[in-house]
Design a protein around this motif. Structure first.
Motif, mmCIF file in Angstrom:
data_model
loop_
_atom_site.group_PDB
_atom_site.id
_atom_site.type_symbol
_atom_site.label_atom_id
_atom_site.label_comp_id
_atom_site.label_asym_id
_atom_site.label_seq_id
_atom_site.Cartn_x
_atom_site.Cartn_y
_atom_site.Cartn_z
ATOM 1 N N ALA A 70 0.827 -1.209 0.000
ATOM 2 C CA ALA A 70 0.000 0.000 0.000
ATOM 3 C C ALA A 70 0.859 1.255 0.000
ATOM 4 C CB ALA A 70 -0.940 -0.007 1.206
ATOM 5 N N GLY A 71 1.971 1.217 0.729
ATOM 6 C CA GLY A 71 2.858 2.377 0.755
ATOM 7 C C GLY A 71 3.425 2.693 -0.619
ATOM 8 N N TYR A 72 3.815 1.669 -1.358
ATOM 9 C CA TYR A 72 4.369 1.906 -2.689
ATOM 10 C C TYR A 72 3.273 2.198 -3.712
ATOM 11 C CZ TYR A 72 8.944 0.904 -0.926
ATOM 12 O OH TYR A 72 10.105 0.985 -0.203
ATOM 13 N N CYS A 73 2.081 1.699 -3.469
ATOM 14 C CA CYS A 73 0.953 2.093 -4.320
ATOM 15 C C CYS A 73 0.681 3.586 -4.184
ATOM 16 C CB CYS A 73 -0.298 1.290 -3.950
ATOM 17 S SG CYS A 73 -0.303 -0.418 -4.575
ATOM 18 N N ARG A 74 0.784 4.105 -2.954
ATOM 19 C CA ARG A 74 0.599 5.550 -2.759
ATOM 20 C C ARG A 74 1.684 6.336 -3.480
ATOM 21 N NH1 ARG A 74 -0.799 3.778 2.456
ATOM 22 N NH2 ARG A 74 1.305 4.148 3.263
ATOM 23 N N LEU A 75 2.928 5.839 -3.417
ATOM 24 C CA LEU A 75 4.024 6.507 -4.121
ATOM 25 C C LEU A 75 3.755 6.557 -5.620
ATOM 26 C CD1 LEU A 75 6.939 7.692 -3.925
ATOM 27 C CD2 LEU A 75 7.771 5.372 -4.322
ATOM 28 N N LEU A 76 3.272 5.455 -6.178
ATOM 29 C CA LEU A 76 2.958 5.416 -7.608
ATOM 30 C C LEU A 76 1.813 6.366 -7.945
ATOM 31 C CD1 LEU A 76 3.238 1.546 -7.999
ATOM 32 C CD2 LEU A 76 4.667 3.207 -9.225
ATOM 33 N N GLU A 77 0.770 6.361 -7.134
ATOM 34 C CA GLU A 77 -0.361 7.265 -7.371
ATOM 35 C C GLU A 77 0.068 8.711 -7.369
ATOM 36 O OE1 GLU A 77 -4.374 7.169 -6.028
ATOM 37 O OE2 GLU A 77 -4.066 5.234 -5.050
ATOM 38 N N GLU A 78 0.861 9.080 -6.368
ATOM 39 C CA GLU A 78 1.248 10.481 -6.205
ATOM 40 C C GLU A 78 2.154 10.966 -7.323
ATOM 41 O OE1 GLU A 78 3.071 10.580 -2.395
ATOM 42 O OE2 GLU A 78 1.196 10.220 -1.300
ATOM 43 N N ASN A 79 2.961 10.078 -7.879
ATOM 44 C CA ASN A 79 3.960 10.505 -8.863
ATOM 45 C C ASN A 79 3.577 10.229 -10.312
ATOM 46 O OD1 ASN A 79 6.697 11.396 -7.425
ATOM 47 N ND2 ASN A 79 5.738 9.813 -6.183
ATOM 48 N N VAL A 80 2.880 9.129 -10.565
ATOM 49 C CA VAL A 80 2.578 8.769 -11.962
ATOM 50 C C VAL A 80 1.128 8.316 -12.118
ATOM 51 C CG1 VAL A 80 4.972 8.186 -12.523
ATOM 52 C CG2 VAL A 80 3.488 6.428 -11.549
ATOM 53 N N ARG A 119 14.031 1.735 -2.250
ATOM 54 C CA ARG A 119 12.734 2.367 -2.498
ATOM 55 C C ARG A 119 12.330 2.228 -3.960
ATOM 56 N NH1 ARG A 119 11.610 8.165 -3.888
ATOM 57 N NH2 ARG A 119 9.606 8.788 -2.968
ATOM 58 N N ALA A 120 13.272 2.506 -4.869
ATOM 59 C CA ALA A 120 12.984 2.432 -6.295
ATOM 60 C C ALA A 120 12.654 1.004 -6.722
ATOM 61 C CB ALA A 120 14.167 2.963 -7.097
ATOM 62 N N GLN A 121 13.474 0.057 -6.272
ATOM 63 C CA GLN A 121 13.245 -1.339 -6.643
ATOM 64 C C GLN A 121 11.896 -1.827 -6.121
ATOM 65 O OE1 GLN A 121 15.219 -4.478 -4.526
ATOM 66 N NE2 GLN A 121 15.815 -5.503 -6.433
ATOM 67 N N SER A 122 11.563 -1.463 -4.896
ATOM 68 C CA SER A 122 10.301 -1.913 -4.297
ATOM 69 C C SER A 122 9.105 -1.298 -5.009
ATOM 70 C CB SER A 122 10.264 -1.556 -2.809
ATOM 71 O OG SER A 122 11.283 -2.232 -2.102
ATOM 72 N N ALA A 123 9.239 -0.042 -5.431
ATOM 73 C CA ALA A 123 8.148 0.611 -6.157
ATOM 74 C C ALA A 123 7.886 -0.093 -7.487
ATOM 75 C CB ALA A 123 8.476 2.082 -6.387
ATOM 76 N N ILE A 124 8.950 -0.405 -8.212
ATOM 77 C CA ILE A 124 8.779 -1.082 -9.506
ATOM 78 C C ILE A 124 8.269 -2.509 -9.301
ATOM 79 C CG2 ILE A 124 9.934 -1.843 -11.601
ATOM 80 C CD1 ILE A 124 9.625 1.228 -11.280
ATOM 81 N N ALA A 125 8.750 -3.188 -8.260
ATOM 82 C CA ALA A 125 8.263 -4.549 -7.980
ATOM 83 C C ALA A 125 6.769 -4.532 -7.655
ATOM 84 C CB ALA A 125 9.044 -5.149 -6.814
ATOM 85 N N THR A 126 6.335 -3.535 -6.912
ATOM 86 C CA THR A 126 4.906 -3.407 -6.599
ATOM 87 C C THR A 126 4.109 -3.141 -7.871
ATOM 88 O OG1 THR A 126 5.387 -2.573 -4.370
ATOM 89 C CG2 THR A 126 3.207 -2.091 -5.273
ATOM 90 N N ASN A 174 11.135 -8.233 -19.468
ATOM 91 C CA ASN A 174 12.470 -8.161 -20.054
ATOM 92 C C ASN A 174 13.349 -7.107 -19.392
ATOM 93 O OD1 ASN A 174 12.268 -10.124 -22.268
ATOM 94 N ND2 ASN A 174 10.688 -8.753 -23.052
ATOM 95 N N MET A 175 12.855 -6.525 -18.287
ATOM 96 C CA MET A 175 13.600 -5.452 -17.630
ATOM 97 C C MET A 175 14.103 -5.902 -16.266
ATOM 98 S SD MET A 175 11.259 -2.122 -18.581
ATOM 99 C CE MET A 175 12.585 -0.970 -18.218
ATOM 100 N N ARG A 176 15.285 -5.473 -15.924
ATOM 101 C CA ARG A 176 15.876 -5.773 -14.616
ATOM 102 C C ARG A 176 16.341 -4.463 -13.986
ATOM 103 N NH1 ARG A 176 13.547 -9.380 -16.039
ATOM 104 N NH2 ARG A 176 14.126 -11.585 -16.269
ATOM 105 N N PHE A 177 16.153 -4.362 -12.677
ATOM 106 C CA PHE A 177 16.522 -3.147 -11.959
ATOM 107 C C PHE A 177 17.416 -3.489 -10.777
ATOM 108 C CE2 PHE A 177 12.532 -2.371 -14.091
ATOM 109 C CZ PHE A 177 12.744 -1.142 -14.702
ATOM 110 N N ALA A 178 18.440 -2.693 -10.581
ATOM 111 C CA ALA A 178 19.388 -2.943 -9.500
ATOM 112 C C ALA A 178 18.714 -2.793 -8.141
ATOM 113 C CB ALA A 178 20.556 -1.974 -9.600
ATOM 114 N N GLY A 179 19.025 -3.724 -7.256
ATOM 115 C CA GLY A 179 18.550 -3.629 -5.891
ATOM 116 C C GLY A 179 19.666 -3.164 -4.984
ATOM 117 N N PRO A 180 19.376 -2.977 -3.703
ATOM 118 C CA PRO A 180 20.422 -2.555 -2.765
ATOM 119 C C PRO A 180 21.468 -3.642 -2.611
ATOM 120 C CG PRO A 180 18.426 -3.193 -1.592
ATOM 121 C CD PRO A 180 18.078 -3.186 -3.038
#
Length: 406
Positions: free
Chosen positions: A103-113, A152-159, A184-190
């Motif tokens: 839910a936290g990352y859903c809010r981030l997505l809503e607010e930004n995109v 934060r970025a990785q978790s947002a995209i995973a959500t 087909n996309m990969r994103f760096a994690g921590p």
């Protein structure tokens, strides 16, 4: 400033003006949650576009028309809301803390995109999102503060991937094509953590906890290091789930669950603990007489006090809230000389590292940790009762061999 857009305002600072979108006074008075949004790091066109979207969302809210959260209108906002609200969404099957995470990352997505059309998205768009979400925090003047927020970025995209996958199940427009792109996309994690909480650290924390009048922290540390239990399986969690409303320990409308109970320990001193990760399907068993740190701490507790939760905040008489536990644990650990980059969660890695260093194979260590996948155990190395007992004997023998008192 010559740039104009609905709701756009500029805040003067010593280094110049900073753009903000601000909700109208009427909207704020009516209870609109989003009062202002900082718009630094955007081009003029992006600022105007963002202001228009934020203004449209505010006006839609002011209209007072009830919105069906399961209605898809082609936007990212509707997609993430459907993921959370649809009765058949996998979101509904997750545990309370997992739902809170999503839910936290859903809010981030809503607010930004939120206003972006799903069907218009391309791979480069998603990469730009990732880079934007990974930006460091900024101070009042818009200057970067701290490190890039890769987790934060990785978790947002995973959500977002999960939202899109559910959209594919519902055959919503644009989701199937976007799911193919995302696959087909990969994103760096921590970077993987390499800090380990050692036996010396554990002992120092236990001793300092007693010195500071916090025996609860000593108990928790002993269980975490000796049994390699997750924090939630030791201190539990507080949920507001409707199905958890009745019975048990309740505080301010939240019910406590999943923590260690004295009733988990039978008359033979065997602890059987259903794990939160498996939603109770997996039960770990430990002969506590074989685990020196735990045995010593249990001995300190009078028999008539061995009722209810094992780890209780001395100041409230209730199980800890996670944030408070972390705060108190850190205070004790710092006073004990434990480095700031060693966290309580590293107790699990420390215990498993000692397990493999003592000669246990990864399969045996897997039982100790309650892992389903042996690869997970391997990452931590930096059940049956027989397996966990074998681990305990190996670890104690290892300490003896190295001249460490148990």
């Amino acid at each position: 400033m010559t740039l104009k857009a609905p709701g756009l305002d500029w805040r003067k600072t010593k280094d110049g003006a900073v753009p903000y979108w601000r909700a109208s006074r009427d909207a704020i008075k009516a209870g609109y949650d989003v009062k202002n949004v900082r718009l630094t790091g955007l081009s003029d066109d992006e600022i105007v576009d963002r202001c228009r979207r934020l203004q449209a969302e505010m006006l839609e809210w002011l209209d007072g028309e009830p919105q069906d959260p399961t209605r898809y209108d082609g936007t990212v906002r509707s997609l993430v809301r459907i993921f959370q609200a649809h009765p058949d969404s996998p979101f509904r099957e997750k545990r309370h803390d997992t739902r809170e995470f999503y839910a936290g990352y859903c809010r981030l997505l809503e607010e930004n995109v939120g206003q972006v059309r799903v069907s218009s998205l391309t791979g480069p768009d998603i990469r730009r999102w990732y880079n934007r979400f990974a930006e460091p925090k900024k101070d009042a003047d818009g200057n970067p503060v701290g490190q890039r927020r890769v987790r934060r970025a990785q978790s947002a995209i995973a959500t977002f991937r999960r939202c899109v996958s559910f959209g594919v199940e519902l055959k919503h427009r644009g989701c199937a094509d976007l799911a193919t792109i995302l696959s087909n996309m990969r994103f760096a994690g921590p970077a993987a953590r390499d800090s380990v909480l050692t036996l010396a650290h554990a002992r120092a924390i236990i001793a300092k906890a007693h010195e500071l009048g916090r025996p609860s922290i000593a108990l928790a540390q002993a269980f975490a290091f000796d049994l390699t239990l997750r924090q939630k399986d030791i201190i539990g969690e507080w949920t507001s789930d409707a199905q958890s409303a009745a019975g048990g320990i309740v505080d301010n409308g939240r019910r406590w669950d999943w923590g260690l109970l004295w009733s988990h320990i039978d008359e033979r001193g065997v602890l059987r603990k259903p794990t939160s990760k498996s939603n109770g399907r997996k039960v770990l068993a430990f002969d506590l007489s074989l685990f020196p740190l735990v045995s010593a701490e249990i001995e300190r507790v009078a028999a008539d006090r061995r009722v209810g939760p094992i780890v209780v905040n001395e100041h409230t008489g209730l199980p800890y809230k996670p944030r408070k536990f972390s705060e108190v644990w850190r205070t004790v650990a710092t006073a004990a000389g434990v480095p700031a980059d060693v966290w309580q969660m590293d107790s699990r890695a420390g215990g498993l590292t000692e397990t493999t260093d003592a000669g246990a194979d990864l399969e045996t260590a897997r039982h100790q940790a309650g892992h389903s996948n042996i690869a997970t155990t391997a990452r931590y190395s930096r059940g049956s009762l027989a397996k966990t007992s074998e681990v305990a004997r190996l670890r104690v023998a290892f300490r003896d061999k190295n001249g460490v008192e148990t």
